[in-house]
Design a protein around this motif. Structure first.
Motif, PDB file in Angstrom:
ATOM      1  N   ALA A  44       0.835  -1.209   0.000  1.00 25.00           N
ATOM      2  CA  ALA A  44       0.000   0.000   0.000  1.00 25.00           C
ATOM      3  C   ALA A  44       0.870   1.260   0.000  1.00 25.00           C
ATOM      4  O   ALA A  44       0.593   2.214  -0.744  1.00 25.00           O
ATOM      5  N   ASP A  45       1.916   1.276   0.816  1.00 23.61           N
ATOM      6  CA  ASP A  45       2.817   2.433   0.859  1.00 23.61           C
ATOM      7  C   ASP A  45       3.496   2.655  -0.489  1.00 23.61           C
ATOM      8  O   ASP A  45       3.606   3.785  -0.968  1.00 23.61           O
ATOM      9  N   TYR A  46       3.970   1.571  -1.090  1.00 21.82           N
ATOM     10  CA  TYR A  46       4.644   1.670  -2.392  1.00 21.82           C
ATOM     11  C   TYR A  46       3.666   2.200  -3.446  1.00 21.82           C
ATOM     12  O   TYR A  46       4.011   3.084  -4.234  1.00 21.82           O
ATOM     13  N   GLU A  47       2.456   1.649  -3.458  1.00 22.68           N
ATOM     14  CA  GLU A  47       1.470   2.072  -4.456  1.00 22.68           C
ATOM     15  C   GLU A  47       1.055   3.526  -4.275  1.00 22.68           C
ATOM     16  O   GLU A  47       0.813   4.226  -5.256  1.00 22.68           O
ATOM     17  N   GLU A  48       0.974   3.991  -3.042  1.00 23.37           N
ATOM     18  CA  GLU A  48       0.650   5.400  -2.806  1.00 23.37           C
ATOM     19  C   GLU A  48       1.705   6.309  -3.416  1.00 23.37           C
ATOM     20  O   GLU A  48       1.381   7.377  -3.943  1.00 23.37           O
ATOM     21  N   ASN A  49       2.961   5.894  -3.352  1.00 19.45           N
ATOM     22  CA  ASN A  49       4.056   6.707  -3.885  1.00 19.45           C
ATOM     23  C   ASN A  49       4.184   6.609  -5.397  1.00 19.45           C
ATOM     24  O   ASN A  49       4.459   7.600  -6.067  1.00 19.45           O
ATOM     25  N   TYR A  50       4.020   5.403  -5.955  1.00 20.01           N
ATOM     26  CA  TYR A  50       4.314   5.195  -7.365  1.00 20.01           C
ATOM     27  C   TYR A  50       3.086   5.028  -8.256  1.00 20.01           C
ATOM     28  O   TYR A  50       3.188   5.160  -9.474  1.00 20.01           O
ATOM     29  N   TYR A  51       1.937   4.727  -7.668  1.00 22.78           N
ATOM     30  CA  TYR A  51       0.712   4.561  -8.437  1.00 22.78           C
ATOM     31  C   TYR A  51      -0.443   5.289  -7.748  1.00 22.78           C
ATOM     32  O   TYR A  51      -1.458   4.694  -7.401  1.00 22.78           O
ATOM     33  N   PRO A  52      -0.291   6.580  -7.542  1.00 19.18           N
ATOM     34  CA  PRO A  52      -1.343   7.303  -6.816  1.00 19.18           C
ATOM     35  C   PRO A  52      -2.651   7.321  -7.610  1.00 19.18           C
ATOM     36  O   PRO A  52      -2.645   7.352  -8.842  1.00 19.18           O
ATOM     37  N   ILE A  53      -3.744   7.294  -6.875  1.00 23.89           N
ATOM     38  CA  ILE A  53      -5.063   7.361  -7.492  1.00 23.89           C
ATOM     39  C   ILE A  53      -5.528   8.808  -7.401  1.00 23.89           C
ATOM     40  O   ILE A  53      -5.662   9.363  -6.319  1.00 23.89           O
ATOM     41  N   ARG A  54      -5.764   9.401  -8.536  1.00 23.32           N
ATOM     42  CA  ARG A  54      -6.210  10.789  -8.546  1.00 23.32           C
ATOM     43  C   ARG A  54      -7.731  10.832  -8.466  1.00 23.32           C
ATOM     44  O   ARG A  54      -8.415   9.864  -8.803  1.00 23.32           O
ATOM     45  N   LYS A  55      -8.226  11.951  -8.022  1.00 23.66           N
ATOM     46  CA  LYS A  55      -9.671  12.124  -7.933  1.00 23.66           C
ATOM     47  C   LYS A  55     -10.239  12.218  -9.350  1.00 23.66           C
ATOM     48  O   LYS A  55      -9.627  12.829 -10.222  1.00 23.66           O
ATOM     49  N   PRO A  56     -11.401  11.636  -9.567  1.00 20.73           N
ATOM     50  CA  PRO A  56     -11.998  11.729 -10.904  1.00 20.73           C
ATOM     51  C   PRO A  56     -12.471  13.147 -11.186  1.00 20.73           C
ATOM     52  O   PRO A  56     -12.845  13.877 -10.276  1.00 20.73           O
ATOM     53  N   THR A  57     -12.451  13.506 -12.451  1.00 26.17           N
ATOM     54  CA  THR A  57     -12.953  14.825 -12.840  1.00 26.17           C
ATOM     55  C   THR A  57     -14.476  14.763 -12.984  1.00 26.17           C
ATOM     56  O   THR A  57     -15.062  13.679 -13.100  1.00 26.17           O
ATOM     57  N   LEU A  58     -15.096  15.919 -13.003  1.00 25.78           N
ATOM     58  CA  LEU A  58     -16.541  15.982 -13.215  1.00 25.78           C
ATOM     59  C   LEU A  58     -16.891  15.350 -14.555  1.00 25.78           C
ATOM     60  O   LEU A  58     -17.830  14.551 -14.658  1.00 25.78           O
ATOM     61  N   SER A  59     -16.130  15.663 -15.578  1.00 25.66           N
ATOM     62  CA  SER A  59     -16.382  15.134 -16.913  1.00 25.66           C
ATOM     63  C   SER A  59     -16.343  13.602 -16.910  1.00 25.66           C
ATOM     64  O   SER A  59     -17.245  12.948 -17.445  1.00 25.66           O
ATOM     65  N   GLU A  60     -15.317  13.025 -16.321  1.00 29.73           N
ATOM     66  CA  GLU A  60     -15.189  11.562 -16.264  1.00 29.73           C
ATOM     67  C   GLU A  60     -16.359  10.936 -15.508  1.00 29.73           C
ATOM     68  O   GLU A  60     -16.916   9.923 -15.931  1.00 29.73           O
ATOM     69  N   THR A  61     -16.726  11.555 -14.406  1.00 30.70           N
ATOM     70  CA  THR A  61     -17.801  11.010 -13.581  1.00 30.70           C
ATOM     71  C   THR A  61     -19.147  11.127 -14.279  1.00 30.70           C
ATOM     72  O   THR A  61     -19.964  10.200 -14.240  1.00 30.70           O
ATOM     73  N   MET A  62     -19.385  12.246 -14.948  1.00 28.93           N
ATOM     74  CA  MET A  62     -20.640  12.403 -15.691  1.00 28.93           C
ATOM     75  C   MET A  62     -20.735  11.367 -16.810  1.00 28.93           C
ATOM     76  O   MET A  62     -21.797  10.767 -17.023  1.00 28.93           O
ATOM     77  N   LYS A  63     -19.644  11.157 -17.528  1.00 27.96           N
ATOM     78  CA  LYS A  63     -19.642  10.160 -18.609  1.00 27.96           C
ATOM     79  C   LYS A  63     -19.932   8.766 -18.060  1.00 27.96           C
ATOM     80  O   LYS A  63     -20.674   7.994 -18.681  1.00 27.96           O
ATOM     81  N   LEU A  64     -19.357   8.440 -16.911  1.00 29.70           N
ATOM     82  CA  LEU A  64     -19.618   7.141 -16.293  1.00 29.70           C
ATOM     83  C   LEU A  64     -21.095   7.002 -15.932  1.00 29.70           C
ATOM     84  O   LEU A  64     -21.728   5.992 -16.243  1.00 29.70           O
TER      85      LEU A  64
END
Length: 119
Positions: A44-64
């Motif tokens: 989990a620590d490694y993934e937080e540093n190297y594969y962070p999850i960004r917050k979705p944008t409004l556009s992405e969420t609306m499309k979903l």
């Protein structure tokens, strides 16, 4: 601390093996339980540093939400009471919704207000 991708991959494989034994997940006294928790924290620590999850944008969420509900731009514009060109601007990120429209998007598409307001 995991320092390389090779170490990360090896530890992920070990975690996958440990997860195959239910006792390692349920029994806090099991040796595998302790190992699984330690290795999971490292991953989990490694993934937080190297594969962070960004917050979705409004556009992405609306499309979903549109996909999930079978809506096209015309249907969405009718649902929100705005023009299709305005919906298009939101979907392309060219403009931000007014506060009233943001509230409607949040309520009618069940999108977290934090995402709609970009906070």
């Amino acid at each position: 601390m995991i320092q390389t991708e090779k170490e990360y991959n090896a530890i992920v494989k070990r975690v996958q093996v440990l997860l195959q034994t239910p006792e390692n997940i349920e029994n806090q006294e099991a040796q595998g339980y302790i190992e699984l928790n330690i290795l999971s924290d490292l991953v989990a620590d490694y993934e937080e540093n190297y594969y962070p999850i960004r917050k979705p944008t409004l556009s992405e969420t609306m499309k979903l939400r549109m996909f999930e509900r079978g809506l096209n731009q015309k249907r969405l514009s009718e649902l929100l009471g705005i023009s299709t060109s305005r919906v298009s601007e939101y979907l392309t990120g060219k403009s931000e919704p007014t506060l009233k429209t943001a509230r409607d998007i949040s309520q009618k598409l069940d999108i977290d207000p934090v995402i709609v307001l970009g906070l």
